[in-house]
Design a protein around this motif. Structure first.
Motif, mmCIF file in Angstrom:
data_model
loop_
_atom_site.group_PDB
_atom_site.id
_atom_site.type_symbol
_atom_site.label_atom_id
_atom_site.label_comp_id
_atom_site.label_asym_id
_atom_site.label_seq_id
_atom_site.Cartn_x
_atom_site.Cartn_y
_atom_site.Cartn_z
ATOM 1 N N SER A 335 0.834 -1.206 0.000
ATOM 2 C CA SER A 335 0.000 0.000 0.000
ATOM 3 C C SER A 335 0.868 1.255 0.000
ATOM 4 O O SER A 335 1.720 1.425 0.879
ATOM 5 C CB SER A 335 -0.893 -0.014 1.245
ATOM 6 N N THR A 336 0.625 2.123 -0.960
ATOM 7 C CA THR A 336 1.402 3.361 -1.047
ATOM 8 C C THR A 336 1.263 4.197 0.222
ATOM 9 O O THR A 336 2.235 4.778 0.706
ATOM 10 C CB THR A 336 0.964 4.161 -2.288
ATOM 11 N N GLU A 337 0.034 4.220 0.796
ATOM 12 C CA GLU A 337 -0.152 5.022 2.026
ATOM 13 C C GLU A 337 0.709 4.460 3.162
ATOM 14 O O GLU A 337 1.365 5.207 3.882
ATOM 15 C CB GLU A 337 -1.616 5.012 2.512
ATOM 16 N N VAL A 338 0.685 3.126 3.321
ATOM 17 C CA VAL A 338 1.483 2.534 4.405
ATOM 18 C C VAL A 338 2.972 2.756 4.141
ATOM 19 O O VAL A 338 3.725 3.123 5.047
ATOM 20 C CB VAL A 338 1.155 1.026 4.573
ATOM 21 N N LEU A 339 3.379 2.583 2.889
ATOM 22 C CA LEU A 339 4.793 2.794 2.547
ATOM 23 C C LEU A 339 5.222 4.208 2.906
ATOM 24 O O LEU A 339 6.354 4.440 3.340
ATOM 25 C CB LEU A 339 5.024 2.535 1.057
ATOM 26 N N LYS A 340 4.284 5.144 2.721
ATOM 27 C CA LYS A 340 4.604 6.539 3.038
ATOM 28 C C LYS A 340 4.831 6.696 4.544
ATOM 29 O O LYS A 340 5.814 7.318 4.963
ATOM 30 C CB LYS A 340 3.442 7.422 2.576
ATOM 31 N N ILE A 341 3.938 6.113 5.339
ATOM 32 C CA ILE A 341 4.111 6.231 6.802
ATOM 33 C C ILE A 341 5.380 5.499 7.246
ATOM 34 O O ILE A 341 6.023 5.865 8.221
ATOM 35 C CB ILE A 341 2.890 5.661 7.561
ATOM 36 N N MET A 342 5.722 4.458 6.514
ATOM 37 C CA MET A 342 6.958 3.726 6.848
ATOM 38 C C MET A 342 8.206 4.489 6.414
ATOM 39 O O MET A 342 9.320 4.069 6.736
ATOM 40 C CB MET A 342 6.980 2.366 6.131
ATOM 41 N N ALA A 343 8.020 5.562 5.629
ATOM 42 C CA ALA A 343 9.140 6.329 5.059
ATOM 43 C C ALA A 343 10.021 5.468 4.164
ATOM 44 O O ALA A 343 11.252 5.584 4.170
ATOM 45 C CB ALA A 343 9.974 6.997 6.161
ATOM 46 N N ARG A 344 9.398 4.550 3.416
ATOM 47 C CA ARG A 344 10.191 3.719 2.505
ATOM 48 C C ARG A 344 10.615 4.509 1.256
ATOM 49 O O ARG A 344 11.497 4.091 0.503
ATOM 50 C CB ARG A 344 9.404 2.464 2.093
ATOM 51 N N LYS A 345 9.902 5.610 0.995
ATOM 52 C CA LYS A 345 10.279 6.528 -0.093
ATOM 53 C C LYS A 345 10.128 5.934 -1.491
ATOM 54 O O LYS A 345 10.869 6.265 -2.416
ATOM 55 C CB LYS A 345 11.678 7.096 0.117
ATOM 56 N N TYR A 346 9.180 4.985 -1.628
ATOM 57 C CA TYR A 346 8.742 4.555 -2.959
ATOM 58 C C TYR A 346 7.258 4.233 -2.849
ATOM 59 O O TYR A 346 6.747 3.989 -1.741
ATOM 60 C CB TYR A 346 9.528 3.350 -3.485
ATOM 61 N N THR A 347 6.587 4.220 -3.981
ATOM 62 C CA THR A 347 5.163 3.862 -3.996
ATOM 63 C C THR A 347 5.026 2.423 -4.487
ATOM 64 O O THR A 347 5.990 1.836 -4.995
ATOM 65 C CB THR A 347 4.393 4.781 -4.960
ATOM 66 N N ARG A 348 3.801 1.916 -4.377
ATOM 67 C CA ARG A 348 3.507 0.577 -4.926
ATOM 68 C C ARG A 348 3.886 0.541 -6.406
ATOM 69 O O ARG A 348 4.538 -0.377 -6.875
ATOM 70 C CB ARG A 348 2.008 0.318 -4.743
ATOM 71 N N GLU A 349 3.498 1.607 -7.116
ATOM 72 C CA GLU A 349 3.732 1.643 -8.567
ATOM 73 C C GLU A 349 5.235 1.671 -8.871
ATOM 74 O O GLU A 349 5.696 1.011 -9.798
ATOM 75 C CB GLU A 349 3.051 2.861 -9.205
ATOM 76 N N GLN A 350 5.972 2.444 -8.097
ATOM 77 C CA GLN A 350 7.426 2.506 -8.337
ATOM 78 C C GLN A 350 8.075 1.144 -8.087
ATOM 79 O O GLN A 350 8.974 0.730 -8.812
ATOM 80 C CB GLN A 350 8.076 3.576 -7.455
ATOM 81 N N TYR A 351 7.595 0.458 -7.059
ATOM 82 C CA TYR A 351 8.150 -0.868 -6.779
ATOM 83 C C TYR A 351 7.850 -1.801 -7.957
ATOM 84 O O TYR A 351 8.736 -2.521 -8.445
ATOM 85 C CB TYR A 351 7.575 -1.432 -5.474
ATOM 86 N N LEU A 352 6.591 -1.766 -8.418
ATOM 87 C CA LEU A 352 6.210 -2.647 -9.533
ATOM 88 C C LEU A 352 7.011 -2.311 -10.795
ATOM 89 O O LEU A 352 7.397 -3.203 -11.553
ATOM 90 C CB LEU A 352 4.700 -2.532 -9.808
ATOM 91 N N GLU A 353 7.262 -1.036 -10.996
ATOM 92 C CA GLU A 353 8.043 -0.617 -12.157
ATOM 93 C C GLU A 353 9.482 -1.160 -12.060
ATOM 94 O O GLU A 353 10.049 -1.626 -13.047
ATOM 95 C CB GLU A 353 8.024 0.929 -12.243
#
Ligand code: SAH
Ligand code: SF4
Ligand code: F3S
Length: 514
Positions: A335-353
């Protein structure tokens, strides 16, 4: 009385004393011995240049300290800790100690600890409880706690309060100080605490005793600057410091010359390699491109962060040869929202790309990952996004965890508001998917021939050999003991959820560089 006898007599004397004062009391007398940790200081990222040292030597006064004594180290946590244990074993041996795998026989017991989740810490406290009787039976035994837990003030305070059997606590940046710490512990009545919160320089020539002669770890960097909001590692391991490429290449060459078949490059975030060099744009891709020319059959790396996985690295990995086609690429959440709170600094889409790019370049790649469930505020829909991402990527395996708040991290200040029951249920659903995906991935191997680096007897059956394929799949098979340490061909006869069974069809020499 010579130095050793003096130490010996003091050791017995000291061990009989049970009135350990707190670190604070003690620091009044011998400030140098007590350096307590501070997560707040550990968070700082100074701009000072990292210095490299090649002059580590065991001072004359410590030599022979271990004569007639044995050491035992129990390791928890990640490969970084495994490798630190190899360094500490090297130091012990250089001091004259001998290794033992029985705690009852040991004169020094070290617990090399992990702080990543609460249950990792609980295991260590449990073990300290078990060790207490040994200390009662053998008062001159030294018990030490090192590794990531030592870097936390809450842990040090708890040990001071409750675990009187501990003689020394030292941190991840103090490993090279082991001789001095041991000496203090033999001489002192008090618990010796030496934990630097600020990372030290890079010390290149520490002794090492590697655990095996088939696969070897090679650190390429230390520390982590990513500060994912849940994670304690940037506090326990300090800022990112890359080793010089010459040192790494030299170490890999040496391992190759000694007959090692596989090396794994280590770092908390290996694709940040080189980002801390002011004077060069040399990165992991460049390093891999040089290492692949070395005559060693297999090269792996762990762990890579999706954010820094650049195109050049993908291009180099695609050259194949001894660069293995398995990439462990922790995603943590779909989830992009969860990734944001985790401060992973990528989105779901960026990971898939990124996955798409890797698959285009390396069609036969196996991807595995790490996932955390039950992050603060994680909704059912967000969890479902993790499930769908898992399928979309087609991961072949994963380490899955329930979120565990770590004191001192930003997430620990968030409300841990997903009920435990819900967390457990999500983990179960995810694990069912992970198992099913692994079994499916392994089914494809039925009747196929794979190359296996044979590590030794199987854990469950001494008559069966075990080893791993290029893509890190565990294979159990019947074959001669002479195959141990070699890469052999195995025909798969049965596939299971997490492993393959097969028969060795022939032994062959690795092709070497190609
Ligand atoms: N440097 C690596 C991760 C090292 S920790 C990386 O970024 O990929 C290994 C795994 O432990 C992480 O990937 C994460 O999934 C998990 N982890 C870390 N902190 C955690 C926490 N507080 N609770 C639960 N799992 C955690
Ligand atoms: Fe922890 Fe994130 Fe660093 Fe990995 S990249 S060690 S998860 S802070
Ligand atoms: Fe654990 Fe420290 Fe490794 S917290 S995962 S041992 S870096």
């Amino acid at each position: 009385m010579n130095e050793e006898q003096r130490l010996e007599s003091q050791k017995v004397e000291n061990a009989n004393s049970s009135d350990k004062k707190s670190a604070k009391d003690y620091s009044k007398y011998f400030e140098s011995v007590v350096t307590a940790p501070s997560l707040k200081d550990a968070k700082q990222r100074g701009k000072e240049e990292v210095k490299y040292h090649n002059d580590f030597a065991i001072p004359e006064e410590f030599r022979g300290m271990g004569n007639g004594r044995k050491f035992y180290i129990r390791t928890y946590g990640c490969q970084m800790n495994e490798h630190d244990t190899e360094v500490m074993a090297g130091i012990f041996m250089a001091l004259g100690y001998e290794p033992t795998d029985r705690t009852e026989e040991a004169h020094v017991i070290l617990l090399n600890t992990c702080a990543i989740r609460e249950n990792a810490e609980n295991k260590v406290f449990g073990e300290l409880g078990h060790l207490k009787h040994l200390k009662v039976e053998k008062p001159d035994l030294l018990i030490g706690v090192c590794g990531c837990m030592s870097q936390e003030e809450s842990v040090v305070n708890k040990i001071l309060k409750t675990y009187n059997q501990v003689d020394m606590i030292f941190g991840t940046h103090n490993i090279h100080r082991l001789p001095n710490i041991l000496k203090e512990a033999y001489m002192s009545k008090e618990m010796v605490i030496e934990v630097w919160s600020k990372e030290g320089d890079v010390i290149e020539n520490l002794p090492k005793v590697r655990r095996g002669n088939i696969k070897g770890w090679v650190n390429i960097m230390y520390g982590c600057d990513k500060f994912c909001t849940y994670c304690i590692v940037p506090y326990t391991r300090g800022k990112e410091r890359s080793r010089r490429k010459e040192e790494i290449i030299h170490e890999v060459r040496q391992l190759a010359a000694q007959g090692y078949q596989e090396i794994t490059l280590l770092g908390q975030n290996v694709n940040a390699y080189g980002k801390d060099f002011d004077d060069s744009s040399y990165r992991l891709g460049d390093l891999m491109d040089e290492l692949r020319m070395i005559d060693i059959p297999r090269i792996r790396f762990t762990t890579s962060h999706p954010r820094d996985f650049d195109d050049h690295l993908i291009e180099v990995l695609a050259k194949g040869g001894n660069l293995m086609n398995h990439i462990h690429l922790p995603v943590q959440s779909g989830s992009t929202e969860v990734l944001k709170i985790m401060a992973r600094k990528y989105t779901r889409e960026q990971y898939l790309e990124l996955v798409r790019k890797i698959r285009v370049a390396i069609p036969d790649v196996a991807l595995t990952t790490d996932i955390i469930v039950g992050y603060p505020n994680e909704t059912e829909e967000q969890f479902e996004e993790t499930m769908s991402l898992y399928q979309e990527v087609g991961f072949e395996a994963a380490y899955t965890y329930i979120y565990s708040p770590r004191e001192g991290t930003p997430a620990a200040k968030m409300e841990d508001n997903v009920p435990l029951e819900v967390k457990k249920e999500r983990l179960q659903r995810l694990n069912a998917l992970v198992n099913e995906s692994s079994a499916d991935a392994l089914k494809k191997y039925q009747d196929q021939i794979v190359e296996v680096l044979v590590e030794g007897a199987s854990k469950n059956n001494p008559d069966v050999l075990a080893g791993y394929t290029n893509k890190s799949k565990l294979v159990n098979f019947v074959g001669p003991k002479t195959a141990i340490g070699k890469i052999v061909k195995v025909k798969i006869t049965q596939t299971k959820t997490w492993s393959l069974n097969g028969d060795m069809i022939e032994e062959f020499e690795p092709a070497g560089v190609n």
